[in-house]
Design a protein around this motif. Sequence first.
Motif, PDB file in Angstrom:
ATOM      1  N   GLU A  91       0.894  -1.201  -0.151  1.00  0.00           N
ATOM      2  CA  GLU A  91      -0.593  -0.133  -0.049  1.00  0.00           C
ATOM      3  C   GLU A  91       0.804   1.828  -0.257  1.00  0.00           C
ATOM      4  OE1 GLU A  91      -3.461  -0.063  -0.111  1.00  0.00           O
ATOM      5  OE2 GLU A  91      -3.717  -1.977   0.301  1.00  0.00           O
ATOM      6  N   ARG A  92       1.743   1.103   0.563  1.00  0.00           N
ATOM      7  CA  ARG A  92       3.394   2.314   0.657  1.00  0.00           C
ATOM      8  C   ARG A  92       3.200   2.621  -0.844  1.00  0.00           C
ATOM      9  NH1 ARG A  92       8.081   3.130   0.729  1.00  0.00           N
ATOM     10  NH2 ARG A  92       8.358   0.982   1.455  1.00  0.00           N
ATOM     11  N   GLU A  93       4.294   1.555  -1.208  1.00  0.00           N
ATOM     12  CA  GLU A  93       5.103   1.389  -2.546  1.00  0.00           C
ATOM     13  C   GLU A  93       3.652   2.214  -3.808  1.00  0.00           C
ATOM     14  OE1 GLU A  93       6.039  -2.240  -3.481  1.00  0.00           O
ATOM     15  OE2 GLU A  93       7.714  -1.981  -2.618  1.00  0.00           O
ATOM     16  N   GLN A  94       2.056   2.075  -3.505  1.00  0.00           N
ATOM     17  CA  GLN A  94       1.864   2.372  -4.385  1.00  0.00           C
ATOM     18  C   GLN A  94       0.983   3.948  -4.039  1.00  0.00           C
ATOM     19  OE1 GLN A  94      -2.693   0.027  -3.678  1.00  0.00           O
ATOM     20  NE2 GLN A  94      -2.560   0.367  -6.483  1.00  0.00           N
ATOM     21  N   ARG A  95       0.742   4.130  -2.955  1.00  0.00           N
ATOM     22  CA  ARG A  95      -0.062   5.684  -2.445  1.00  0.00           C
ATOM     23  C   ARG A  95       1.892   6.395  -3.098  1.00  0.00           C
ATOM     24  NH1 ARG A  95       2.095   8.796   1.567  1.00  0.00           N
ATOM     25  NH2 ARG A  95       2.934   6.351   2.405  1.00  0.00           N
ATOM     26  N   GLU A  96       2.840   6.251  -2.811  1.00  0.00           N
ATOM     27  CA  GLU A  96       4.416   6.961  -3.388  1.00  0.00           C
ATOM     28  C   GLU A  96       3.882   6.797  -4.809  1.00  0.00           C
ATOM     29  OE1 GLU A  96       7.588   5.514  -0.752  1.00  0.00           O
ATOM     30  OE2 GLU A  96       7.378   6.133   0.644  1.00  0.00           O
ATOM     31  N   ALA A  97       3.898   6.141  -5.712  1.00  0.00           N
ATOM     32  CA  ALA A  97       3.969   5.673  -7.001  1.00  0.00           C
ATOM     33  C   ALA A  97       2.972   6.183  -7.763  1.00  0.00           C
ATOM     34  CB  ALA A  97       3.581   4.285  -7.652  1.00  0.00           C
ATOM     35  N   VAL A  98       1.406   7.053  -7.120  1.00  0.00           N
ATOM     36  CA  VAL A  98       0.628   7.340  -7.381  1.00  0.00           C
ATOM     37  C   VAL A  98       0.929   8.927  -7.137  1.00  0.00           C
ATOM     38  CG1 VAL A  98      -1.571   8.862  -6.627  1.00  0.00           C
ATOM     39  CG2 VAL A  98      -1.290   6.205  -6.884  1.00  0.00           C
ATOM     40  N   ILE A  99       1.709   9.516  -5.992  1.00  0.00           N
ATOM     41  CA  ILE A  99       2.466  10.639  -5.685  1.00  0.00           C
ATOM     42  C   ILE A  99       4.043  10.850  -7.058  1.00  0.00           C
ATOM     43  CG2 ILE A  99       3.707  12.521  -3.687  1.00  0.00           C
ATOM     44  CD1 ILE A  99       2.062  10.241  -1.581  1.00  0.00           C
ATOM     45  N   GLU A 100       4.310  10.688  -6.965  1.00  0.00           N
ATOM     46  CA  GLU A 100       5.879  10.727  -8.067  1.00  0.00           C
ATOM     47  C   GLU A 100       5.058  10.731  -9.347  1.00  0.00           C
ATOM     48  OE1 GLU A 100       9.272  10.753  -9.537  1.00  0.00           O
ATOM     49  OE2 GLU A 100       8.240  11.014  -7.431  1.00  0.00           O
TER      50      GLU A 100
ATOM     51  N   ARG B 277       3.739  14.242  -9.402  1.00  0.00           N
ATOM     52  CA  ARG B 277       5.296  15.254  -9.412  1.00  0.00           C
ATOM     53  C   ARG B 277       5.135  15.494 -10.799  1.00  0.00           C
ATOM     54  NH1 ARG B 277      10.058  15.268  -9.481  1.00  0.00           N
ATOM     55  NH2 ARG B 277      10.234  13.188  -9.389  1.00  0.00           N
ATOM     56  N   LEU B 278       5.065  13.942 -11.822  1.00  0.00           N
ATOM     57  CA  LEU B 278       6.541  14.531 -12.998  1.00  0.00           C
ATOM     58  C   LEU B 278       5.136  14.564 -14.297  1.00  0.00           C
ATOM     59  CD1 LEU B 278       7.426  10.179 -13.161  1.00  0.00           C
ATOM     60  CD2 LEU B 278       9.241  12.593 -12.749  1.00  0.00           C
ATOM     61  N   HIS B 279       3.565  14.965 -13.570  1.00  0.00           N
ATOM     62  CA  HIS B 279       3.105  15.069 -14.971  1.00  0.00           C
ATOM     63  C   HIS B 279       2.461  16.884 -14.424  1.00  0.00           C
ATOM     64  CE1 HIS B 279       1.700  11.466 -16.662  1.00  0.00           C
ATOM     65  NE2 HIS B 279       1.960  11.273 -16.237  1.00  0.00           N
TER      66      HIS B 279
END
Length: 132
Positions: free
Chosen positions: A92-101, A104-106
């Motif tokens: 869940e933490r990795e999934q949440r951080e992937a969405v944040i990243e 940020r990139l977009h």
Amino acid sequence: MAAEEENVSQRLDKWLWAARFFKTRPLAVEAIDGGHVRVNDERVKPSRTVRPGDKLRIKKGFETWVVTVLGVNDYRRPAAEARLLYEESEHEREQREAVIEERRLHGVNIAVKKPDKRERRMIDKFKQGWES
């Protein structure tokens, strides 16, 4: 932590405040009433008690936290101590951080604000250059 024998449950709004998911209890109540917080995949009221082992889904802005309650605390303690009240699974933490990243990139998190006085003058000056 104040998770003694007689105090193994706590109101949801107070727990969210003590675990530092929300800055104030009224903000926690507003999120719960808005359906942004679920306990064991059920929509609940702010007065619902949470116990160690309960699974919470917390939507805050564009982030979604899925945590398991480990303990309760009557007081709002420093962030390092507040993290001891819950556990977030690695997935869940990795999934949440992937969405944040990805956001940020977009460039989605760029704050939109009205121009201040100086910026308005620069815009007006720029526009006058095009009109001439």
